[in-house]
Design a protein around this motif. Structure first.
Motif, PDB file in Angstrom:
ATOM      1  N   ASP A   1      -5.830 -16.665   4.052  1.00 12.46           N
ATOM      2  CA  ASP A   1      -5.567 -15.952   5.209  1.00 12.46           C
ATOM      3  C   ASP A   1      -3.981 -15.210   5.345  1.00 12.46           C
ATOM      4  OD1 ASP A   1      -8.046 -16.859   5.940  1.00 12.46           O
ATOM      5  OD2 ASP A   1      -7.673 -17.920   7.596  1.00 12.46           O
ATOM      6  N   ASP A   2      -4.056 -14.007   5.822  1.00 15.20           N
ATOM      7  CA  ASP A   2      -2.300 -13.502   6.063  1.00 15.20           C
ATOM      8  C   ASP A   2      -1.708 -13.248   4.993  1.00 15.20           C
ATOM      9  OD1 ASP A   2      -3.261 -13.463   8.747  1.00 15.20           O
ATOM     10  OD2 ASP A   2      -2.697 -15.613   9.216  1.00 15.20           O
ATOM     11  N   VAL A   3      -2.299 -12.932   3.938  1.00 16.08           N
ATOM     12  CA  VAL A   3      -1.474 -12.899   2.572  1.00 16.08           C
ATOM     13  C   VAL A   3      -0.812 -11.496   2.339  1.00 16.08           C
ATOM     14  CG1 VAL A   3      -1.702 -12.969   0.164  1.00 16.08           C
ATOM     15  CG2 VAL A   3      -2.801 -14.713   1.440  1.00 16.08           C
ATOM     16  N   PHE A   4      -1.655 -10.494   2.664  1.00 14.23           N
ATOM     17  CA  PHE A   4      -1.011  -9.021   2.189  1.00 14.23           C
ATOM     18  C   PHE A   4      -0.290  -8.504   3.262  1.00 14.23           C
ATOM     19  CE2 PHE A   4      -4.697 -10.214  -0.584  1.00 14.23           C
ATOM     20  CZ  PHE A   4      -4.087 -10.379  -1.820  1.00 14.23           C
ATOM     21  N   ASP A   5       0.718  -7.699   2.802  1.00 11.63           N
ATOM     22  CA  ASP A   5       1.206  -6.641   3.757  1.00 11.63           C
ATOM     23  C   ASP A   5       0.414  -5.403   4.023  1.00 11.63           C
ATOM     24  OD1 ASP A   5       4.007  -7.890   4.095  1.00 11.63           O
ATOM     25  OD2 ASP A   5       4.017  -7.814   2.019  1.00 11.63           O
ATOM     26  N   ALA A   6      -0.514  -5.102   3.056  1.00 11.24           N
ATOM     27  CA  ALA A   6      -1.216  -3.902   3.203  1.00 11.24           C
ATOM     28  C   ALA A   6      -2.514  -4.079   2.489  1.00 11.24           C
ATOM     29  CB  ALA A   6      -0.748  -2.565   2.757  1.00 11.24           C
ATOM     30  N   VAL A   7      -3.446  -3.511   2.625  1.00  6.95           N
ATOM     31  CA  VAL A   7      -4.974  -3.630   2.143  1.00  6.95           C
ATOM     32  C   VAL A   7      -5.449  -2.248   2.239  1.00  6.95           C
ATOM     33  CG1 VAL A   7      -5.500  -6.171   2.536  1.00  6.95           C
ATOM     34  CG2 VAL A   7      -6.096  -4.335   4.082  1.00  6.95           C
ATOM     35  N   THR A   8      -6.119  -1.988   1.092  1.00  7.48           N
ATOM     36  CA  THR A   8      -6.379  -0.340   0.785  1.00  7.48           C
ATOM     37  C   THR A   8      -7.853  -0.469  -0.281  1.00  7.48           C
ATOM     38  OG1 THR A   8      -5.889   1.903   0.239  1.00  7.48           O
ATOM     39  CG2 THR A   8      -4.965   0.040  -1.022  1.00  7.48           C
ATOM     40  N   ILE A   9      -8.562   0.430  -0.012  1.00  3.34           N
ATOM     41  CA  ILE A   9      -9.771   0.547  -0.520  1.00  3.34           C
ATOM     42  C   ILE A   9      -9.999   1.975  -0.558  1.00  3.34           C
ATOM     43  CG2 ILE A   9     -11.280   0.278   1.484  1.00  3.34           C
ATOM     44  CD1 ILE A   9     -13.422  -0.934  -0.245  1.00  3.34           C
ATOM     45  N   SER A  10     -10.114   2.727  -1.830  1.00  2.00           N
ATOM     46  CA  SER A  10     -10.401   3.997  -1.922  1.00  2.00           C
ATOM     47  C   SER A  10     -12.101   4.206  -2.593  1.00  2.00           C
ATOM     48  CB  SER A  10      -9.682   4.537  -2.950  1.00  2.00           C
ATOM     49  OG  SER A  10      -8.227   4.687  -2.130  1.00  2.00           O
ATOM     50  N   PHE A  11     -12.783   5.078  -1.973  1.00  2.00           N
ATOM     51  CA  PHE A  11     -14.156   5.396  -2.223  1.00  2.00           C
ATOM     52  C   PHE A  11     -15.018   4.193  -2.829  1.00  2.00           C
ATOM     53  CE2 PHE A  11     -10.901   8.636  -3.326  1.00  2.00           C
ATOM     54  CZ  PHE A  11     -11.358   9.597  -2.376  1.00  2.00           C
ATOM     55  N   GLY A  12     -14.689   3.169  -2.158  1.00  2.00           N
ATOM     56  CA  GLY A  12     -15.487   1.744  -2.401  1.00  2.00           C
ATOM     57  C   GLY A  12     -16.333   1.149  -1.097  1.00  2.00           C
TER      58      GLY A  12
ATOM     59  N   THR B   1      -5.064  -9.814   5.858  1.00  2.00           N
ATOM     60  CA  THR B   1      -3.894  -9.072   5.994  1.00  2.00           C
ATOM     61  C   THR B   1      -2.902  -9.832   6.863  1.00  2.00           C
ATOM     62  OG1 THR B   1      -5.169  -7.102   5.893  1.00  2.00           O
ATOM     63  CG2 THR B   1      -3.169  -6.935   6.875  1.00  2.00           C
ATOM     64  N   ARG B   2      -1.760  -9.806   6.869  1.00  2.00           N
ATOM     65  CA  ARG B   2      -0.630 -10.415   7.701  1.00  2.00           C
ATOM     66  C   ARG B   2      -0.562  -9.817   9.172  1.00  2.00           C
ATOM     67  NH1 ARG B   2       3.375  -7.672   8.967  1.00  2.00           N
ATOM     68  NH2 ARG B   2       4.391  -6.197   7.583  1.00  2.00           N
ATOM     69  N   PRO B   3      -0.331 -10.597  10.247  1.00  2.00           N
ATOM     70  CA  PRO B   3      -0.225  -9.968  11.421  1.00  2.00           C
ATOM     71  C   PRO B   3       0.771  -8.685  11.264  1.00  2.00           C
ATOM     72  CG  PRO B   3      -0.219 -12.330  11.577  1.00  2.00           C
ATOM     73  CD  PRO B   3      -0.304 -12.127  10.329  1.00  2.00           C
ATOM     74  N   GLY B   4       0.532  -7.652  11.838  1.00  2.00           N
ATOM     75  CA  GLY B   4       1.220  -6.405  11.787  1.00  2.00           C
ATOM     76  C   GLY B   4       0.875  -5.626  10.691  1.00  2.00           C
ATOM     77  N   GLY B   5       0.217  -6.115   9.398  1.00  2.00           N
ATOM     78  CA  GLY B   5       0.006  -5.426   8.437  1.00  2.00           C
ATOM     79  C   GLY B   5      -1.134  -4.221   8.607  1.00  2.00           C
ATOM     80  N   ARG B   6      -1.143  -3.803   7.624  1.00  3.47           N
ATOM     81  CA  ARG B   6      -2.062  -2.196   7.784  1.00  3.47           C
ATOM     82  C   ARG B   6      -3.027  -1.967   6.620  1.00  3.47           C
ATOM     83  NH1 ARG B   6       2.882  -2.346   5.299  1.00  3.47           N
ATOM     84  NH2 ARG B   6       3.221  -1.163   3.381  1.00  3.47           N
ATOM     85  N   VAL B   7      -4.126  -1.348   7.250  1.00  4.91           N
ATOM     86  CA  VAL B   7      -5.137  -1.178   6.433  1.00  4.91           C
ATOM     87  C   VAL B   7      -5.386   0.413   5.997  1.00  4.91           C
ATOM     88  CG1 VAL B   7      -6.909  -1.036   7.959  1.00  4.91           C
ATOM     89  CG2 VAL B   7      -7.732  -1.314   5.896  1.00  4.91           C
ATOM     90  N   VAL B   8      -5.475   0.830   4.760  1.00  3.70           N
ATOM     91  CA  VAL B   8      -5.748   2.331   4.723  1.00  3.70           C
ATOM     92  C   VAL B   8      -7.142   2.454   3.947  1.00  3.70           C
ATOM     93  CG1 VAL B   8      -5.091   4.449   3.451  1.00  3.70           C
ATOM     94  CG2 VAL B   8      -3.372   2.814   4.452  1.00  3.70           C
TER      95      VAL B   8
END
Length: 231
Positions: free
Chosen positions: A110-121, A139-146
Motif C-alpha cells: 500500500d501507499d508505495v508510488f508517487d504516481a501510477v499510470t497506464i496507457s492503452f491497457g 499510490t501514496r496519499p496525495g499521489g496521482r494517476v494518469v
C-alpha cells in the motif's frame, strides 16, 4: 494465432500480447499514423515525473512508455502480465526493473508510488473497477494517476470516419505489419465498446480517486484522465 474475446479472459489477453510483443511498438506507430509518439509525450507531461519519485507504469509492455520517467530521474517500475512483452522489454532495456503483475492483484504494498499510470491497457483488464481501486491502493496519499486510453471522438462526422477506419482499414493494415493481425481486430472492437470520457471519469471517482479530470487528444481518439488519491 490468438484472438482474445471481448469478455477479456486474462489468459487469452496475455497470450495475445505475447504473440505481438516483438513488433508491437512498430505496429502501433503504423496503425496510429505516428500519433502514438505524440500521445506518449503527453502522458509523460501529465505524469510530471521528478527525480527520486517512484512511478508505476502498468501495462508497460516493452517499456517504451517507461523511458521518459527513467530519463527524468524517477524510479520507474514497468509492470505487465504478458511475459512475452516483459522478455522483449528486458532484452532492450536491461536496467529497468520489469515486474510481472495482474492489474487486479498488484504485487506491491500500500501507499508505495508517487504516481501510477497506464496507457492503452485499462480496457484489456477484465475487472476495470477492481484495477482502478488497486491503483489507488498502491499510490501514496496525495499521489496521482494518469490514464491514457482510446475514447470517443467529440465531433460526430469525425467519429463516424474513425469508426470506419477501426473496423475496415485497421485489420488489413495489421495483416501487413503485425505478427498476429487477429489481435488487432480484437483491439479495434474493444476500442469501439469502451466507455466514453465522462463514463470513465465517473468510474475513477467511484473507485475513490478525487479531482478527476480529462483532456482529449487527437479530437478525442485518445483521452488523458487524471486524478489524485485523497490525503
Amino acid at each position: 494465432m490468438t484472438r482474445a474475446s471481448l469478455d477479456k479472459q486474462p489468459h487469452e489477453v496475455a497470450t495475445m500480447f505475447d504473440d505481438v510483443a516483438e513488433r508491437y511498438d512498430l505496429t502501433n506507430d503504423v496503425l496510429s499514423l505516428g500519433q502514438s509518439r505524440l500521445w506518449r509525450k503527453e502522458v509523460a507531461k501529465a505524469v510530471d515525473a521528478r527525480p527520486a519519485q517512484k512511478i508505476l507504469d502498468l501495462a508497460a509492455g516493452t517499456a517504451t512508455s517507461s523511458l521518459p520517467f527513467a530519463a527524468a530521474g524517477s524510479y520507474v517500475v514497468p509492470c505487465d502480465f504478458s511475459t512475452g512483452m516483459l522478455q522483449v522489454g528486458k532484452a532492450r532495456h536491461p536496467h529497468l526493473p520489469f515486474t510481472a503483475g495482474d492489474a487486479t492483484r498488484l504485487p506491491f504494498r500500500d501507499d508505495v508510488f508517487d504516481a501510477v499510470t497506464i496507457s492503452f491497457g485499462l480496457r484489456n483488464v477484465q475487472e476495470t473497477d477492481v484495477a482502478l481501486r488497486e491503483l489507488l491502493r498502491v499510490t501514496r496519499p496525495g499521489g496521482r494517476v494518469v490514464i491514457s486510453e482510446f475514447s470517443q471522438p467529440t465531433w460526430a462526422p469525425f467519429r463516424t470516419v474513425y469508426t470506419e477506419y477501426l473496423m475496415r482499414a485497421l485489420p488489413p493494415v495489421a495483416r501487413a505489419v503485425s505478427s498476429n493481425p487477429d489481435a488487432y481486430v480484437y483491439l479495434a472492437e474493444s476500442i469501439r465498446d469502451w466507455p466514453d470520457q465522462p463514463a470513465l471519469a465517473a468510474r475513477l471517482g467511484q473507485a475513490g480517486w478525487s479531482r478527476v479530470a480529462w483532456r482529449n487528444l487527437t479530437g478525442g481518439i485518445v483521452a488523458l484522465h487524471r486524478g489524485f488519491k485523497p490525503v
